[in-house]
Design a protein around this motif. Structure first.
Motif, PDB file in Angstrom:
ATOM      1  N   ASP A  64      96.751  11.818 -68.417  1.00  0.00           N
ATOM      2  CA  ASP A  64      97.000  10.495 -68.987  1.00  0.00           C
ATOM      3  C   ASP A  64      95.990   9.478 -68.438  1.00  0.00           C
ATOM      4  O   ASP A  64      96.285   8.729 -67.506  1.00  0.00           O
ATOM      5  CB  ASP A  64      98.438  10.067 -68.658  1.00  0.00           C
ATOM      6  N   PRO A  65      94.792   9.452 -69.027  1.00  0.00           N
ATOM      7  CA  PRO A  65      93.762   8.519 -68.536  1.00  0.00           C
ATOM      8  C   PRO A  65      94.204   7.054 -68.595  1.00  0.00           C
ATOM      9  O   PRO A  65      93.802   6.259 -67.750  1.00  0.00           O
ATOM     10  CB  PRO A  65      92.570   8.767 -69.474  1.00  0.00           C
ATOM     11  N   GLU A  66      95.036   6.702 -69.552  1.00  0.00           N
ATOM     12  CA  GLU A  66      95.504   5.314 -69.660  1.00  0.00           C
ATOM     13  C   GLU A  66      96.374   4.935 -68.462  1.00  0.00           C
ATOM     14  O   GLU A  66      96.225   3.855 -67.882  1.00  0.00           O
ATOM     15  CB  GLU A  66      96.281   5.119 -70.960  1.00  0.00           C
ATOM     16  N   GLU A  68      96.294   6.361 -65.512  1.00  0.00           N
ATOM     17  CA  GLU A  68      95.402   6.330 -64.358  1.00  0.00           C
ATOM     18  C   GLU A  68      94.612   5.026 -64.326  1.00  0.00           C
ATOM     19  O   GLU A  68      94.473   4.390 -63.271  1.00  0.00           O
ATOM     20  CB  GLU A  68      94.438   7.518 -64.395  1.00  0.00           C
ATOM     21  N   GLN A  69      94.102   4.614 -65.479  1.00  0.00           N
ATOM     22  CA  GLN A  69      93.329   3.371 -65.538  1.00  0.00           C
ATOM     23  C   GLN A  69      94.192   2.174 -65.162  1.00  0.00           C
ATOM     24  O   GLN A  69      93.728   1.254 -64.479  1.00  0.00           O
ATOM     25  CB  GLN A  69      92.719   3.179 -66.940  1.00  0.00           C
ATOM     26  N   ASN A  70      95.455   2.191 -65.564  1.00  0.00           N
ATOM     27  CA  ASN A  70      96.369   1.112 -65.212  1.00  0.00           C
ATOM     28  C   ASN A  70      96.522   1.012 -63.692  1.00  0.00           C
ATOM     29  O   ASN A  70      96.429  -0.072 -63.116  1.00  0.00           O
ATOM     30  CB  ASN A  70      97.728   1.336 -65.877  1.00  0.00           C
ATOM     31  N   GLU A  72      94.450   2.147 -61.413  1.00  0.00           N
ATOM     32  CA  GLU A  72      93.164   1.771 -60.839  1.00  0.00           C
ATOM     33  C   GLU A  72      92.854   0.295 -61.056  1.00  0.00           C
ATOM     34  O   GLU A  72      92.315  -0.370 -60.167  1.00  0.00           O
ATOM     35  CB  GLU A  72      92.071   2.670 -61.404  1.00  0.00           C
ATOM     36  N   ASP A  73      93.214  -0.241 -62.227  1.00  0.00           N
ATOM     37  CA  ASP A  73      93.007  -1.666 -62.488  1.00  0.00           C
ATOM     38  C   ASP A  73      93.782  -2.526 -61.495  1.00  0.00           C
ATOM     39  O   ASP A  73      93.274  -3.527 -60.983  1.00  0.00           O
ATOM     40  CB  ASP A  73      93.409  -2.028 -63.918  1.00  0.00           C
ATOM     41  N   ASP A  76      92.188  -2.115 -58.032  1.00  0.00           N
ATOM     42  CA  ASP A  76      90.921  -2.847 -58.018  1.00  0.00           C
ATOM     43  C   ASP A  76      91.165  -4.357 -57.919  1.00  0.00           C
ATOM     44  O   ASP A  76      90.498  -5.050 -57.154  1.00  0.00           O
ATOM     45  CB  ASP A  76      90.094  -2.538 -59.265  1.00  0.00           C
ATOM     46  N   LYS A  84      90.461   9.211 -54.848  1.00  0.00           N
ATOM     47  CA  LYS A  84      91.320   9.783 -55.882  1.00  0.00           C
ATOM     48  C   LYS A  84      91.119  11.293 -55.945  1.00  0.00           C
ATOM     49  O   LYS A  84      89.991  11.774 -55.852  1.00  0.00           O
ATOM     50  CB  LYS A  84      90.951   9.135 -57.228  1.00  0.00           C
ATOM     51  N   GLU A  86      93.163  15.004 -57.913  1.00  0.00           N
ATOM     52  CA  GLU A  86      94.107  15.408 -58.964  1.00  0.00           C
ATOM     53  C   GLU A  86      94.456  16.877 -58.817  1.00  0.00           C
ATOM     54  O   GLU A  86      93.620  17.686 -58.430  1.00  0.00           O
ATOM     55  CB  GLU A  86      93.451  15.165 -60.326  1.00  0.00           C
ATOM     56  N   TYR A  99      96.147   8.772 -55.070  1.00  0.00           N
ATOM     57  CA  TYR A  99      95.293   7.682 -54.616  1.00  0.00           C
ATOM     58  C   TYR A  99      95.591   7.487 -53.134  1.00  0.00           C
ATOM     59  O   TYR A  99      96.740   7.231 -52.758  1.00  0.00           O
ATOM     60  CB  TYR A  99      95.599   6.388 -55.384  1.00  0.00           C
TER      61      TYR A  99
END
Length: 127
Positions: A64-66, A68-70, A72-73, A76, A84, A86, A99
């Motif tokens: 689920d890249p979305e 993960e991006q959430n 990370e955002d 950040d 990171k 997996e 993480y």
């Protein structure tokens, strides 16, 4: 600890310290966090600055890249430097994205057990 809990709340998915009780885990994605060890800085033979290692585990039932991006955002935006990794957990049929980072220790709540954390309200559930 308050800063960590604020970060977890900003991610916006259910979380618990260490694990959810058996049968109480929400549907993925969800997070578990651990504070497994310290990495303190010493000066003059004393602990000068206290740091704790944080392991933030994102569990999803598919890549689920979305999600993960959430995560990370939010990390950040909080100025957190993380590493990171997996893995696929075959027995659970879940992906775990880990993480790992360090944070300054704040107050006396960092050393509480999982049950103490839960009693203190450190388990987030979607409303």
């Amino acid at each position: 600890m308050d800063r960590l809990l604020s970060i977890l709340n900003n991610i916006g998915v259910p979380y618990a310290y260490d694990h959810f009780a058996e049968g109480e885990a929400p549907d993925p994605p969800f997070l578990c966090y651990l504070l497994p060890e310290s990495d303190n800085f010493s000066a003059d033979g004393k602990v000068y600055h206290k740091f704790t290692e944080v392991r933030l585990e994102l569990y999803t039932d598919f890549k689920d890249p979305e999600a993960e991006q959430n995560v990370e955002d939010v990390l950040d935006a909080a100025g957190i430097f993380y590493n990171k990794s997996e893995t696929w957990i075959d027995s659970e049929k879940l992906y775990e994205v880990l993480y790992a980072f360090e944070m300054p220790t704040e107050g006396d709540s960092a050393g509480k057990t999982g049950n103490e954390m839960k009693e203190a309200g450190n388990v987030y559930k979607e409303k």
